[in-house]
Design a protein around this motif. Structure first.
Motif, PDB file in Angstrom:
ATOM      1  N   ARG A 221      73.475  -1.018  26.346  1.00  0.00           N
ATOM      2  CA  ARG A 221      74.907  -1.187  26.617  1.00  0.00           C
ATOM      3  C   ARG A 221      75.269  -2.672  26.646  1.00  0.00           C
ATOM      4  O   ARG A 221      74.525  -3.499  27.187  1.00  0.00           O
ATOM      5  N   PHE A 222      76.418  -2.999  26.089  1.00  0.00           N
ATOM      6  CA  PHE A 222      76.860  -4.391  26.009  1.00  0.00           C
ATOM      7  C   PHE A 222      78.327  -4.519  26.407  1.00  0.00           C
ATOM      8  O   PHE A 222      79.126  -3.631  26.164  1.00  0.00           O
ATOM      9  N   THR A 223      78.661  -5.670  26.979  1.00  0.00           N
ATOM     10  CA  THR A 223      80.042  -6.059  27.222  1.00  0.00           C
ATOM     11  C   THR A 223      80.197  -7.493  26.733  1.00  0.00           C
ATOM     12  O   THR A 223      79.368  -8.349  27.052  1.00  0.00           O
TER      13      THR A 223
ATOM     14  N   LEU B 299      79.139 -12.401  25.469  1.00  0.00           N
ATOM     15  CA  LEU B 299      78.538 -12.308  26.794  1.00  0.00           C
ATOM     16  C   LEU B 299      78.063 -10.879  26.941  1.00  0.00           C
ATOM     17  O   LEU B 299      78.856  -9.970  27.152  1.00  0.00           O
ATOM     18  N   PHE B 300      76.788 -10.671  26.800  1.00  0.00           N
ATOM     19  CA  PHE B 300      76.248  -9.322  26.770  1.00  0.00           C
ATOM     20  C   PHE B 300      75.533  -8.998  28.078  1.00  0.00           C
ATOM     21  O   PHE B 300      74.798  -9.815  28.616  1.00  0.00           O
ATOM     22  N   THR B 301      75.753  -7.811  28.556  1.00  0.00           N
ATOM     23  CA  THR B 301      74.938  -7.294  29.632  1.00  0.00           C
ATOM     24  C   THR B 301      74.213  -6.084  29.110  1.00  0.00           C
ATOM     25  O   THR B 301      74.753  -5.316  28.320  1.00  0.00           O
ATOM     26  N   VAL B 302      73.003  -5.919  29.546  1.00  0.00           N
ATOM     27  CA  VAL B 302      72.151  -4.913  28.936  1.00  0.00           C
ATOM     28  C   VAL B 302      71.711  -3.893  29.973  1.00  0.00           C
ATOM     29  O   VAL B 302      71.301  -4.250  31.068  1.00  0.00           O
ATOM     30  N   GLY B 303      71.821  -2.625  29.635  1.00  0.00           N
ATOM     31  CA  GLY B 303      71.279  -1.577  30.481  1.00  0.00           C
ATOM     32  C   GLY B 303      69.771  -1.576  30.361  1.00  0.00           C
ATOM     33  O   GLY B 303      69.202  -2.104  29.412  1.00  0.00           O
ATOM     34  N   TYR B 304      69.108  -0.988  31.317  1.00  0.00           N
ATOM     35  CA  TYR B 304      67.657  -1.005  31.318  1.00  0.00           C
ATOM     36  C   TYR B 304      67.121   0.370  30.928  1.00  0.00           C
ATOM     37  O   TYR B 304      67.516   1.381  31.474  1.00  0.00           O
TER      38      TYR B 304
END
Length: 395
Positions: free
Chosen positions: A356-358, A99-104
């Motif tokens: 950035r990823f989580t 489950l990735f979240t990405v910075g912009y």
């Protein structure tokens, strides 16, 4: 109920995506009801995903009644499992849970000599890591532990070295002479990992590209080993003989505890993450006492420790077959993947390094799955050129 950490991650992802089956839902409820510790572990995952912004309904979920809130927040499952396909890439989710979240970030144009549109098989230039190591004896003899299955080795002082049922290296010095100290060194290559039990009962898990030098038996008033790379220690308690780990300019002194140390030669920081017990760190004249749930980081050549509270699972789950990330840069993730899958990454632009990823990913799955997940969740693509994985984006 016997359920693996990997399967828990899968069930959480399926629940979050609204695609959990009736069987999976019942299994998750049963597991959460069995033990308060299970609810605590589940809540830790939920908290991790909450920080990533991947879940929208987490404010309703509390640790003490997580299972009850889940049953309230889900609609009643129908007899037949109903799966809602949100994206075409969901079939990969059962194999790799990411489950990735990405910075912009602003993205510049990149070179055009990489074909990002091609369907690559990254497994052709990589391999899934496995248990492998090379043991160097006192006399310089090297033993390939991947090939050497159950063969018994006898050291110069009479210490017996063999593998137990879990393929861990163990030392038996019951009949050994104690008039001198001799050393062994175990080295883990890229794409490998290994665990061993030292003569005092201390258990050590070694990550890829790591090495440990240690006496085959501990004598005197201390137990000292030397580490390069990353290892997780469960130190056998002995108040009369403290256990000391030396790495670069840093020493970690313990009596009996569990903790992780990351001290790779190609990284500028040394990090110690304490799970339980207590440790005393010293570096170039400065000392720091670490408490459970905290991590101390020091820059090589410096003696100032940065101490902060952390989720220790993020730094120890590698030994249980899972990579976990929290707001971690793509460069750091690729560095970790390169060690495990024995492959090199090349970034076409430095800005891609800062994505950035989580999330979480299983170690026993092909690199294809992880990279495809990253591509689907981020504005970045992967290609192959000269046996290297290229990270970038077409113009």
């Amino acid at each position: 109920m016997n359920i693996s950490q990997e399967h828990i991650i899968e069930l959480i992802q399926e629940y979050q995506q609204g695609r959990i089956s009736e069987e999976g839902f019942q299994k998750l409820q049963k597991w959460l009801k069995e033990d308060e510790a299970n609810a605590d572990e589940f809540a830790q995952y939920l908290a991790l995903f909450k920080e990533s912004g991947a879940l929208s309904n987490l404010d309703q979920i509390q640790k003490e009644d997580a299972w009850l809130n889940i049953s309230k927040s889900l609609s009643k499952p129908e007899k037949k499992s109903k799966v809602r396909r949100l994206h075409t890439w969901l079939p990969y989710a059962a194999a790799v849970v990411v489950l990735f979240t990405v910075g912009y970030f602003m993205i510049e144009q990149v070179r055009t000599d990489y074909d990002f549109g091609k369907d690559y098989n990254f497994a052709e230039i990589s391999s899934i890591g496995s248990k492998k190591a090379v043991l160097t004896l006192e006399n310089g003899q090297k033993v390939n532990l991947e090939e050497n299955d159950k063969e018994l080795i006898t050291e110069a002082d009479g210490t017996l070295i063999q593998k137990n049922a879990d393929s861990e290296l163990i030392y038996d010095n019951a009949s050994s002479a104690k008039d001198r100290v001799i050393y062994n060194q175990i080295e883990i290559p890229r794409g490998g990992e290994y665990s061993l039990v030292l003569a005092d009962g201390t258990k050590v898990w070694l990550n890829s590209e790591s090495s440990l030098r240690y006496p085959v038996q501990f004598v005197g008033n201390k137990r000292k080993v030397e580490l390069t790379g990353e290892a997780y220690f469960e130190v056998s308690h002995n108040p009369d003989m403290p256990f000391i780990i030396a790495s670069h300019d840093t020493e970690i002194k313990v009596l009996g505890t569990s903790f992780n140390v990351s001290a790779y030669h190609d990284e500028e920081h040394i990090s110690t993450t304490l799970v339980e017990g207590s440790v005393e760190l010293s570096c170039l004249g400065n000392k720091e006492l670490l408490k459970p749930g905290f991590q101390a980081t020091v820059k090589k050549g410096d003696n100032r420790f940065k101490v902060e509270r952390v989720n220790t699972n993020l730094y120890t789950s590698w030994k249980d077959g899972v990579f976990r990330y929290k707001d971690q840069s793509l460069e750091e993730i690729c560095h970790q993947l390169s060690r495990w899958y024995n492959v090199e990454f090349f970034f076409t632009d430095h800005r891609y390094r800062e994505y950035r990823f989580t999330g979480a990913a299983k170690k026993n799955k092909s690199l294809n799955f992880t990279l495809e997940m990253i591509e689907k969740m981020a504005d970045v693509q992967f290609a192959i050129k000269d046996d290297k994985i290229i990270v970038g984006k077409p113009e």
